[in-house]
Write a protein that holds these residues in place. Structure first.
Motif, short mmCIF file in Angstrom:
data_model
loop_
_atom_site.label_atom_id
_atom_site.label_comp_id
_atom_site.label_asym_id
_atom_site.label_seq_id
_atom_site.Cartn_x
_atom_site.Cartn_y
_atom_site.Cartn_z
N PHE A 60 -17.46 42.96 8.69
CA PHE A 60 -16.21 42.33 9.12
C PHE A 60 -15.06 42.64 8.16
O PHE A 60 -14.27 41.77 7.79
N ILE A 61 -14.98 43.90 7.75
CA ILE A 61 -13.85 44.37 6.95
C ILE A 61 -12.91 45.13 7.87
O ILE A 61 -13.33 46.04 8.60
N ALA A 62 -11.65 44.77 7.86
CA ALA A 62 -10.68 45.39 8.75
C ALA A 62 -10.33 46.80 8.29
O ALA A 62 -10.39 47.10 7.09
N PRO A 63 -9.96 47.68 9.22
CA PRO A 63 -9.51 49.02 8.82
C PRO A 63 -8.14 48.95 8.16
O PRO A 63 -7.53 47.87 8.06
N ASP A 64 -7.64 50.10 7.71
CA ASP A 64 -6.33 50.13 7.07
C ASP A 64 -5.23 49.98 8.13
O ASP A 64 -5.50 49.80 9.32
N ASP A 65 -4.00 50.06 7.67
CA ASP A 65 -2.88 49.83 8.56
C ASP A 65 -2.80 50.85 9.69
O ASP A 65 -2.23 50.57 10.75
N GLU A 66 -3.38 52.03 9.47
CA GLU A 66 -3.37 53.07 10.49
C GLU A 66 -4.56 52.97 11.44
O GLU A 66 -4.70 53.78 12.36
N GLY A 67 -5.42 51.99 11.19
CA GLY A 67 -6.58 51.82 12.07
C GLY A 67 -7.79 52.63 11.66
O GLY A 67 -8.75 52.73 12.43
N TYR A 68 -7.78 53.22 10.46
CA TYR A 68 -8.89 54.06 10.01
C TYR A 68 -9.71 53.32 8.95
O TYR A 68 -9.21 52.44 8.25
#
Length: 569
Positions: A60-68
């Motif tokens: 449950f770690i979100a990706p970076d601001d670019e979605g990667y």
């Protein structure tokens, strides 16, 4: 006193050993024993997170601001020790089932750019004698919108009756296009599985949406399966070749065509080559995915992502390792001869006329004696041939300039894997894999020409998009296959023409032999009627051999020409 000293020494020895354990490192991904149940989850919506009965199994770690997801967005968990994220398949561990049941299963994603269907909890019940998959997909059976996105599909675990065969089926979970979708992209309705040339696989035809076929058994080997709609149009596979023309639904190659965002339509549809292993069991599933790119129309080549029906190949059991079988075929390229092939005294196919070839036969690994036999049963040539697991060999019967018969063989690389041309820091070469190869090996069986070079128009060498030493078409000696980087590797299409030159050591390309008709790229298309496109593609993908055969002599009955042999199904 002696006993005391011995005891002290032993204590020191054991103490030293125990300290060494402090420096061990367990590099296994799965470091704790996990017993699998017979229930598997198949994630075809791109979800990255999974919760069962309120217990998070992923990081449950979100990706970076670019979605990667980069190194900072990765944290291993016990259940997903590689990167902490859900992949395509996940077999539920037995310890997460209570009385064979798991409740409140939730798929989700933390990426705002990933359109995952709204999470809703569901339960699974294990039936030990009836393994099952739960397919989580986008499913729209009608124009009203998405309905049930979860399908329970029984799964086979018993291998084919033939130990050298595999089992495959077709599962159709395709959706119809939404009102705002691009209708040119979508292939929907009944689906049929075919071989690379469009020949339907018996038992895998006209499978309706929401339904699946039974498993059929086929000989193991390398196949480029295709999925066709009821209109005969190809359904693309999900993967890296996903830039499509929104009007035609076919693959674009970004070569720069004004008017459609700097991209050019190839009129091809991506379908990967894959080796289906003996004992393997596979499901080919068509479902709506959100990974298709289409050009926006801007001159700078911008693209956007949209939904589209595409297919994937799912291994229903862990793919077996082939340690037993190899495959061989035989070809007759000796003008004026009829021959048959024998392996260990047993026939391999029927009698062959000039240029004919046998179908592939499978053999147990080890050393075998192969013979070329004439019509009277006399042995023309023979040789001893060691076979390794997974080998794919082509036997060639040909003649030298003095008429002496000979056998040579070429080892065909159907894996799609190759080494890059630049060494890495540790001195090794990077390994790459091409799942959509346009590869040609060149062979010379013209007894009048001891050496040949093959080129594109005007004697130019073949382009080299993979940046490896490209000598696969140069200085090809009579009856001798190139073994070091043996393929000319193209990206998307072959050059429009292939020419033959008589070369010599130190002379390249040599003299163009005008009497040898150039090959045209569209001769690499097996069945032009397969393509329901405004134009024919320039060529088809595959693993090929182009062989120069015949004679350049003025009075020769069989004139020199090039033939094409395709090695994958």
């Amino acid at each position: 006193m002696k006993i005391t000293y011995i005891g002290m020494a032993a204590a020191l020895l054991f103490s030293a050993c125990s300290k060494k354990l402090d420096y061990t490192y367990d590099n296994r991904f799965i470091q704790q024993p996990v017993t699998a149940s017979t229930v598997r989850l198949v994630n075809l919506v791109g979800a990255t997170e999974l919760t069962i009965a309120g217990q998070p199994l992923t990081s449950f770690i979100a990706p970076d601001d670019e979605g990667y997801y980069g190194p900072n967005e990765t944290r291993a968990t016990r259940w997903f020790p590689e990167n902490g994220r859900l992949g395509t398949t996940f077999t539920i561990p037995a310890e997460l089932l209570k009385n064979g049941r798991a409740d409140s299963i939730l798929f989700s994603s933390l990426s705002p750019k990933l359109s995952v269907p709204p999470p809703r909890p569901f339960s699974v019940q294990e039936e030990v004698n009836n393994p099952s998959d739960y397919y989580f997909v986008r499913f729209r059976p009608n124009a009203a919108g998405f309905t049930d996105s979860l399908f329970r599909i029984p799964r086979a675990v018993s291998p084919a009756s033939d130990p050298a065969g595999f089992k495959v089926r077709l599962l159709n979970l395709s959706s119809i296009p939404a009102g705002n979708s691009m209708p040119g992209l979508f292939r929907h309705g009944p689906m049929t599985l075919t071989l690379a040339d469009g020949t339907a696989v018996p038992g895998l035809t006209n499978i309706m949406p929401g339904a699946y076929s039974g498993y059929v058994e086929l000989p193991y080997g390398t196949y480029q399966f295709k999925v066709l709609s009821s209109e005969g149009k190809e359904v693309p596979a999900s993967g890296e070749y996903n830039l499509l023309n929104p009007v035609t639904g076919t693959l674009m190659d970004q070569q720069g065509t004004p008017g459609i965002g700097g991209n050019k339509d190839t009129w091809l549809t991506y379908a990967p080559l894959k080796t289906f292993q003996p004992g393997g069991i596979y499901t080919i599933v068509v479902a709506c995915n959100y990974d298709t790119k289409v050009p926006t129309g801007n001159p700078n080549g911008e693209t956007t992502i949209t939904e589209n029906n595409s297919f994937r190949i799912i291994a229903d059991i862990s793919e077996p390792v082939n340690m037993t079988y190899a495959r061989m075929q035989g070809i007759n390229v000796a003008a004026g001869r009829k021959i048959s092939w024998q392996v260990d005294g047993q026939p391999m196919g029927a009698t062959l006329d000039y240029t004919q070839q046998t179908t592939y036969s499978r053999y147990i690994t080890g050393t075998h004696i192969v013979k070329a036999i004439d019509e009277k049963g006399q042995v023309l040539a023979e040789r001893s041939l060691p076979l390794q697991p997974g080998d794919n060999l082509t036997l060639w019967y040909y003649q030298h300039k003095d008429g002496a018969p000979a056998i040579t063989f070429s080892a065909n690389n159907l894996s799609g894997k190759f080494y890059g041309g630049t060494a890495t820091d540790n001195g090794t070469y990077g390994m790459f894999k091409d799942s959509y190869p346009f590869w040609i090996r060149f062979m010379n069986f013209c007894p009048d020409l001891e050496e040949m070079t093959f080129t594109t128009d005007n004697g130019l060498p073949f382009p080299n998009p993979v940046n490896i030493p490209n000598a696969a078409a140069q200085h090809i000696e009579l009856g001798t296959p190139v073994t070091d980087n043996p393929y000319v590797m193209m990206f998307v299409n072959f050059p429009q023409r292939i020419l033959a030159y008589a070369s010599a050591p130190g002379i390249l390309p040599g003299n163009w032999i005008r009497t040898i008709t150039p090959l045209k790229s569209r001769q690499f298309i097996a069945r032009p009627e397969l393509y329901k496109t405004p134009e024919l593609p320039q060529s088809e993908p595959g693993i090929y051999t182009v062989a120069l055969i015949g004679s350049t002599s003025a009075n020769a009955t069989e004139k020199a020409r090039m033939i094409i042999v395709k090695h994958n199904n």
